[in-house]
Scaffold this motif. Sequence first.
Motif, PDB file in Angstrom:
ATOM      1  N   TYR A   1      -5.258   8.582   3.654  1.00  0.00           N
ATOM      2  CA  TYR A   1      -4.024   8.584   4.448  1.00  0.00           C
ATOM      3  C   TYR A   1      -3.654   7.165   4.841  1.00  0.00           C
ATOM      4  N   GLU A   2      -2.355   6.855   4.664  1.00  0.00           N
ATOM      5  CA  GLU A   2      -1.841   5.546   5.085  1.00  0.00           C
ATOM      6  C   GLU A   2      -1.269   5.683   6.496  1.00  0.00           C
ATOM      7  N   LEU A   3      -0.652   4.616   6.980  1.00  0.00           N
ATOM      8  CA  LEU A   3      -0.031   4.666   8.309  1.00  0.00           C
ATOM      9  C   LEU A   3       1.350   5.293   8.172  1.00  0.00           C
ATOM     10  N   PHE A   4       1.783   5.997   9.220  1.00  0.00           N
ATOM     11  CA  PHE A   4       3.111   6.616   9.180  1.00  0.00           C
ATOM     12  C   PHE A   4       4.054   5.771  10.041  1.00  0.00           C
ATOM     13  N   ILE A   5       4.809   4.912   9.356  1.00  0.00           N
ATOM     14  CA  ILE A   5       5.666   3.952  10.062  1.00  0.00           C
ATOM     15  C   ILE A   5       7.070   4.017   9.469  1.00  0.00           C
ATOM     16  N   GLY A   6       8.071   4.122  10.345  1.00  0.00           N
ATOM     17  CA  GLY A   6       9.465   4.144   9.881  1.00  0.00           C
ATOM     18  C   GLY A   6       9.739   5.296   8.929  1.00  0.00           C
ATOM     19  N   GLY A   7       9.054   6.413   9.131  1.00  0.00           N
ATOM     20  CA  GLY A   7       9.286   7.604   8.306  1.00  0.00           C
ATOM     21  C   GLY A   7       8.608   7.555   6.947  1.00  0.00           C
ATOM     22  N   LYS A   8       7.823   6.492   6.699  1.00  0.00           N
ATOM     23  CA  LYS A   8       7.166   6.364   5.381  1.00  0.00           C
ATOM     24  C   LYS A   8       5.660   6.172   5.542  1.00  0.00           C
ATOM     25  N   TRP A   9       4.943   6.445   4.460  1.00  0.00           N
ATOM     26  CA  TRP A   9       3.496   6.185   4.445  1.00  0.00           C
ATOM     27  C   TRP A   9       3.296   4.763   3.960  1.00  0.00           C
ATOM     28  N   VAL A  10       2.733   3.930   4.831  1.00  0.00           N
ATOM     29  CA  VAL A  10       2.659   2.490   4.572  1.00  0.00           C
ATOM     30  C   VAL A  10       1.200   2.048   4.529  1.00  0.00           C
ATOM     31  N   LYS A  11       0.862   1.242   3.529  1.00  0.00           N
ATOM     32  CA  LYS A  11      -0.516   0.716   3.457  1.00  0.00           C
ATOM     33  C   LYS A  11      -0.742  -0.237   4.626  1.00  0.00           C
ATOM     34  N   PRO A  12      -1.944  -0.253   5.194  1.00  0.00           N
ATOM     35  CA  PRO A  12      -2.166  -1.118   6.358  1.00  0.00           C
ATOM     36  C   PRO A  12      -2.202  -2.590   5.963  1.00  0.00           C
ATOM     37  N   LYS A  13      -1.529  -3.427   6.756  1.00  0.00           N
ATOM     38  CA  LYS A  13      -1.590  -4.875   6.500  1.00  0.00           C
ATOM     39  C   LYS A  13      -3.022  -5.356   6.666  1.00  0.00           C
ATOM     40  N   SER A  14      -3.789  -4.645   7.483  1.00  0.00           N
ATOM     41  CA  SER A  14      -5.199  -5.023   7.699  1.00  0.00           C
ATOM     42  C   SER A  14      -5.985  -4.903   6.394  1.00  0.00           C
ATOM     43  N   GLY A  15      -5.522  -4.047   5.494  1.00  0.00           N
ATOM     44  CA  GLY A  15      -6.257  -3.788   4.252  1.00  0.00           C
ATOM     45  C   GLY A  15      -7.490  -2.927   4.471  1.00  0.00           C
ATOM     46  N   LYS A  16      -7.683  -2.471   5.720  1.00  0.00           N
ATOM     47  CA  LYS A  16      -8.932  -1.759   6.033  1.00  0.00           C
ATOM     48  C   LYS A  16      -8.726  -0.254   6.140  1.00  0.00           C
ATOM     49  N   TYR A  17      -9.802   0.463   5.856  1.00  0.00           N
ATOM     50  CA  TYR A  17      -9.823   1.928   5.968  1.00  0.00           C
ATOM     51  C   TYR A  17     -11.141   2.346   6.611  1.00  0.00           C
ATOM     52  N   PHE A  18     -11.144   3.528   7.195  1.00  0.00           N
ATOM     53  CA  PHE A  18     -12.417   4.091   7.687  1.00  0.00           C
ATOM     54  C   PHE A  18     -12.459   5.564   7.282  1.00  0.00           C
ATOM     55  N   ASP A  19     -13.653   6.150   7.351  1.00  0.00           N
ATOM     56  CA  ASP A  19     -13.801   7.560   6.967  1.00  0.00           C
ATOM     57  C   ASP A  19     -13.707   8.460   8.190  1.00  0.00           C
ATOM     58  N   THR A  20     -13.099   9.630   8.008  1.00  0.00           N
ATOM     59  CA  THR A  20     -13.270  10.660   9.029  1.00  0.00           C
ATOM     60  C   THR A  20     -14.153  11.732   8.408  1.00  0.00           C
ATOM     61  N   ILE A  21     -15.119  12.204   9.208  1.00  0.00           N
ATOM     62  CA  ILE A  21     -16.101  13.153   8.669  1.00  0.00           C
ATOM     63  C   ILE A  21     -15.995  14.493   9.387  1.00  0.00           C
ATOM     64  N   ASN A  22     -16.639  15.485   8.791  1.00  0.00           N
ATOM     65  CA  ASN A  22     -16.783  16.782   9.440  1.00  0.00           C
ATOM     66  C   ASN A  22     -18.091  16.751  10.226  1.00  0.00           C
ATOM     67  N   PRO A  23     -18.029  16.833  11.558  1.00  0.00           N
ATOM     68  CA  PRO A  23     -19.263  16.677  12.339  1.00  0.00           C
ATOM     69  C   PRO A  23     -20.227  17.848  12.188  1.00  0.00           C
ATOM     70  N   ALA A  24     -19.787  18.940  11.534  1.00  0.00           N
ATOM     71  CA  ALA A  24     -20.675  20.089  11.345  1.00  0.00           C
ATOM     72  C   ALA A  24     -21.578  19.913  10.130  1.00  0.00           C
ATOM     73  N   ASN A  25     -21.202  18.999   9.189  1.00  0.00           N
ATOM     74  CA  ASN A  25     -22.077  18.802   8.024  1.00  0.00           C
ATOM     75  C   ASN A  25     -22.142  17.333   7.596  1.00  0.00           C
TER      76      ASN A  25
END
Length: 484
Positions: A27-51
Amino acid sequence: MAKKKTIDWALAPAPENKDHITIKPQYELFIGGKWVKPKSGKYFDTINPANEQKLARIAEANEADVDAAVKAARKAYQGPWGKMPASERAKYIYRIARLMQEKARELAVIESMDGGKAIRESRDIDIPLAAAHFFYYAGWADKISYAFPGKQTSPLGVAGQVIPWNFPLLMASWKLAPALACGNTVVLKPAETTPLTALKLAEIIQEADLPEGVVNIVTGAGATGAAVVNHPDVNKVAFTGSTNVGKLIQRSTAGSGKKLTLELGGKAANIIFADATIDQAVEGIVNGIYFNQGHVCCAGSRLYVEEAVYDEVLRKLKHRMNSLVVGDPLDKNTDIGAINSKEQLGTINKYLKIGQEEGSDMFQPTCDLPSKGFWCPPTLFTNVAQSARISQEEIFGPVLAVQTFRTMDEVLQKANNTPYGLSAGVWTDKGSKIFNMTTKLRAGVIWANTFNKFDPTSPFGGYKESGYGREGGVHGLGAYLNLN
Ligand code: NAP
Ligand code: MG
């Protein structure tokens, strides 16, 4: 699913189907109605805490990304959204509510997967209530002048909103719906561990054809939140989270002219008088603290029982705890799902140790917990001193500290003796006792003969270190308006 050793039955697994959901790998950032790549160039993971499995990669917004989001919000405020008649604005907010209802099943499953809460709760509480907030505030959009007779009302401008992980979509709705109804535009930052339903909401917002930039969603951790809060072109800051971060925000916004509301921590007293209907009260205690793994700011984490019924309440409560099902959040029989993160489980375990070291007695039903993921069985501490840390500090987990009392004055003193003042519960057969207690308990929300009930028409907020300002109801509108 966890099976209990202390009961001689086990429910057959009843997992909710997840074939119907769509989670993008990234998922990118939702800015100005569009999906925009982060200028930071960084990403992180979201996990399922049950597994502990990865669900998606999420963009991490830095200051430059937040700046782009605030600029998009300002442009929409000065442009289409600011110029639109309120009755037209209302239609968009209704449309979001309707789309949330249509996608309720998908949203509920994703909420449970990303955050760990039991599907029964995300399905029956979080998602319906989130849609209800949009419906409720859509109705206000063109009637705001009636809410504040004799006053001139106008929107504030760009609102910066930062929310926690315990009710991800519901908190997003509490923040977005009144802000939009009042004519503001928004930059919202969801919590790092639970960004997915806010991003699904961004898809709904696109589908609802909201003008570009009215709602911008920037994902990230604390630094992203700080960038939203401290951006000079933000007119209003709305924060829900811990008291520590709330204090930081209060300091950093002081003198900036930004309007601020803070919804912070809690340590609610749940008070059981001897004349209460005990079976009902026991259900209320369980709901008050074990609901949502105790990840509830207004959880009834301190229990005060009138001495005459202490033995009965404790016996029935332990019996009930033995039948609570801890395990797979997607199983429809589950009462207590996964703890939201490894970090939060660490905090809870730290307090379990502190409670025992302080000399309190700990009770936990025996249950087999899944080998992967983050879990804590329902926990009860008795023999707790009023000064004990487990009775003073917010734990934010399924941990209850029990004390007794003999008189109303005694319990009032004990219940009010905390830095917090978010909520409380009173269980009694006598209406006069309820009114007496509610005028003297220093808490923003007080439930009588029930607990953890929410409604969009009802204001919510705290006293003392639980924050200030109110969300929900007519009161929630005032936080997003200039009133002259
Ligand atoms: P938290 O650490 O304060 O985080 C809340 C949000 O603030 C998250 O989005 C967080 O980002 C962000 N954040 C962290 N540091 C920040 C900073 N310096 N400036 C701006 N934003 C920052 O709270 P939490 O531990 O996640 O959530 C639990 C707390 O929320 C509990 O204390 C609970 O009582 C409270 N809560 C209160 C209410 C209420 O209505 N009163 C409702 C729900 C929860 P990250 O996600 O990356 O940390
Ligand atoms: Mg997650």
